[in-house]
Design a protein around this motif. Structure first.
Motif, mmCIF file in Angstrom:
data_model
loop_
_atom_site.group_PDB
_atom_site.id
_atom_site.type_symbol
_atom_site.label_atom_id
_atom_site.label_comp_id
_atom_site.label_asym_id
_atom_site.label_seq_id
_atom_site.Cartn_x
_atom_site.Cartn_y
_atom_site.Cartn_z
ATOM 1 N N PRO A 1 41.539 43.165 48.577
ATOM 2 C CA PRO A 1 42.984 43.727 48.490
ATOM 3 C C PRO A 1 43.715 42.435 48.827
ATOM 4 C CG PRO A 1 41.478 45.247 49.644
ATOM 5 C CD PRO A 1 40.635 44.240 49.498
ATOM 6 N N ASP B 1 46.457 40.920 46.579
ATOM 7 C CA ASP B 1 48.115 40.868 47.033
ATOM 8 C C ASP B 1 48.331 39.445 46.531
ATOM 9 O OD1 ASP B 1 50.496 41.449 48.546
ATOM 10 O OD2 ASP B 1 49.594 39.859 49.693
ATOM 11 N N ARG B 2 47.626 38.490 46.663
ATOM 12 C CA ARG B 2 48.202 37.036 46.112
ATOM 13 C C ARG B 2 48.283 36.816 44.901
ATOM 14 N NH1 ARG B 2 44.522 32.385 49.503
ATOM 15 N NH2 ARG B 2 45.006 33.353 51.530
ATOM 16 N N THR C 1 49.491 39.274 42.721
ATOM 17 C CA THR C 1 50.233 40.288 42.297
ATOM 18 C C THR C 1 51.889 39.790 42.322
ATOM 19 O OG1 THR C 1 48.782 42.144 43.309
ATOM 20 C CG2 THR C 1 51.131 42.619 42.728
#
Lengths: 414, 414
Positions: A62, A66-67, A69
């Motif tokens: 995750p 996140d990085r 996205t």
């Protein structure tokens, strides 16, 4: 010819056009790149969504997802960062020094672009935009080699940026993306002598190590930071607590976060329980040596802990016998990034600053200040942890070299 | 442990003592080194005589034997060069820049020694003394790896210099000689990451190339100079002749000597016969393209000639179609060292200076001026032909790095 060599060759061919473009045109290109980014949210976000879906399907963590996205807000931030570059002083053409020789020759050392800057980086697509912006601002072409997970996002971003360059009459090839994301492509990039003037690996220690080992083009190592905070016998313990908590928890995933706390034995009994409470409250897991474990509640540290850049809410703790023991620990385990001492003892501060071999040495300040933005440089491409060319935050100046221009009227050497 | 790693480790351990020694002590060490050299002529010359005898017996060329041979006069020159270093400004501790951040942190960027500088060089024993002197002056330890032919001379010289260091209370290991002169020792030196902070190969193109290809420690390339003189359509031909003759013949064996003459076609018929006479009179062999051969007496140039650094009284000659053709030739064949234009046309001079990618660009001056001594830097360790860290003459400043010292009173990052 391989994609890598072809791409590098195209970038090299485009470099003179960028180098000779006046600052006004390079700045106009940055504005155009920002505007084009703002106008391309749909296409970029669609490409990014595919990357994110693939990453999730492959079970990527995750944190990495996140990085990877992108969001409209993140895209806007990237465009704003490009616009902020416009206002920074142009390094190209600055006269570093100048003098007239006894024989009448006029010598000027003038700042000029490096030529082609290559970047190898991991999953964050914003590096594509940041690196391209810094390269264009400093008069360089760039070759970008991001990770496989972000390939669709990077391709979409590069397309947008290249179009903006062309719209300003500059060659699109000055921003070139390598789509071959195999390990071999990194190796080939590192061997592209004569085509790549500087290669900057940006990512984990493993990536950096392999680039350094395998490359014959000039490389600048960035960002591995096993940073220490040493709390001296003469520390103001309130300052020390604030600095340790800030250095560890303000943004644990970055290179200037502290990883190990060293405490002088004379203040350990008073300081450790207090700072450990504060750290635990902030969610930090502590791993200490035997003495530290006796003085406060924490798990044991193994020898590997002293060399680990956690990049996470974990901190190693050691009680040192004294000042020299602290210096010895830092010399043995530091990565030449940032080291901090907390002390009110002027002599200790001076001795620490003189003895510690690091890009930045902090006295009574958080390690988090080693940063181009904090230093007022406006933008940075990374923190150099090597000693050649650039050390510490690398900004626009560090993306240039110089040349000597010597003007005379027929002088020959006697 | 191999000799290379052990030697590098000893030098690394000695480096802090040199780095922290005040300038007065480092200067005293240089004086002591000079005095010790003056007092050791017998021992050094005896060792050198053995090297020379071996070289002759092995059939080494007279030119190389001459480079290898030491005389009382040459030893005195080496001692004088050490004494001249004493008077030069100390680079260590210079504040490069300093500023106060809005939060009250005081930031200073301070010049500090690199640590351990390794040199790989060929048959000239004076490099042993020059390199050691520059290293000590700039606060560094050095690891010296000379050639097999000079091993006895280098060993004798290093012993003298090390004794002088010790006499001043500095560790002898700060000047360390590697006696293993196998090819493997160079390779190992280039892989001694963490022990060697900078590796400088000094010698022929083959040596430099192999060091660059095989090394993972930071390397600075020096000295390969395929330098051009371009005589423009608007040249003052008298100046052009003097410059060409000087650039070629003043000292043909060094890197800033010119190797190729490019002449604009509009002035070739007038200029070439004249300059060729002068060059031939100075003993130069000329190799020209077809047009040049038609205009003056010379042999033919092969494609290899355009890429050859003769380091001898040989010069390639090409008649170019115009300014852009000259630039194209230089871009294709230059080695980023020194390029010269002779012209009275201000626009051509400006365009040449802007377009040519080289450490030094000369307008109406001999290429021979690219030199630390000529530039007033006092001493140089070589001419860097790469773009990172140092470009052009490398003097004391280029043998240092910087560190940021940040002082506060408890600042944390918000």
């Amino acid at each position: 010819m391989s994609e890598v060599l072809q791409t590098c060759g195209e970038a090299k061919a485009a470099a003179p056009a960028i180098a000779s473009a006046p600052a006004a045109r390079r700045n106009a290109a940055l504005e155009a790149m920002a505007d084009a980014l703002d106008a391309s949210h749909d296409a970029v976000l669609a490409a990014n969504a595919e990357d994110v879906d693939s990453a999730r399907a492959e079970g990527v963590s995750p944190a990495l997802v996140d990085r990877l996205t992108l969001t409209p807000a993140r895209l806007s931030d990237m465009a704003d960062a490009l616009r902020q570059l416009v206002g920074l002083t142009d390094p190209v053409g600055q006269v570093v020094r100048g003098f007239t020789l006894p024989n009448g020759l006029d010598v000027r050392q003038v700042r000029v672009p490096l030529g082609v800057i290559a970047m190898v980086y991991e999953g964050r697509p914003n590096v594509t935009v940041d690196a391209a912006g810094l390269a264009i601002k400093s008069g360089n072409a760039c070759v970008l080699r991001g990770s496989r997970t972000a390939i669709r996002s990077n391709t979409a971003l590069a397309e947008v940026l290249r179009g903006a360059l062309q719209s300003q009459g500059l060659p699109a090839e000055a921003i070139s993306l390598i789509t071959d994301t195999s390990r071999d492509s990194v190796k080939e990039l590192g061997r592209a002598r004569g085509l790549v003037d500087l290669l900057i690996p940006r990512g984990g220690a493993g990536l950096i190590q392999s680039v350094v080992e395998d490359s014959s083009v000039p490389v600048i190592e960035t960002g591995v930071g096993n940073c220490h905070v040493y709390v001296d016998r003469a520390a103001d313990l309130a300052k020390a607590r604030a600095i340790v908590v800030n250095a560890k928890t303000h943004r644990p995933s970055v290179c200037n976060a502290a990883e190990t706390l060293l405490v002088h034995r004379d203040v350990a009994a008073e300081f450790l329980p207090d700072v450990v409470d504060a750290l635990v409250e902030a969610g930090v897991e502590l791993r200490g040596d035997t003495t530290a474990q006796e003085l406060a509640t924490m798990g044991p540290a193994t020898p590997e802990d002293w060399d680990t850049e956690y990049l996470d809410l974990v901190m190693a703790v050691r009680v040192v016998e004294g000042f020299d023991d602290a210096l010895g620990h830092i010399a043995a385990h530091g990565t030449l990034h940032t080291e901090a001492i907390v002390t009110e003892d002027r002599a200790a501060a001076r001795a620490f600053v003189a003895a510690v071999d690091a890009a930045a040495v902090m006295v009574n300040a958080s390690t988090r200040f080693t940063d181009g933005g904090e230093f007022g440089f406006g933008a940075e491409i990374g923190i150099s942890t090597q000693k050649l060319h650039a050390r510490g935050p690398m900004a626009l100046t560090e993306l240039t070299t110089t040349k000597y221009i010597v003007e005379g009227d027929g002088q020959v050497r006697r």
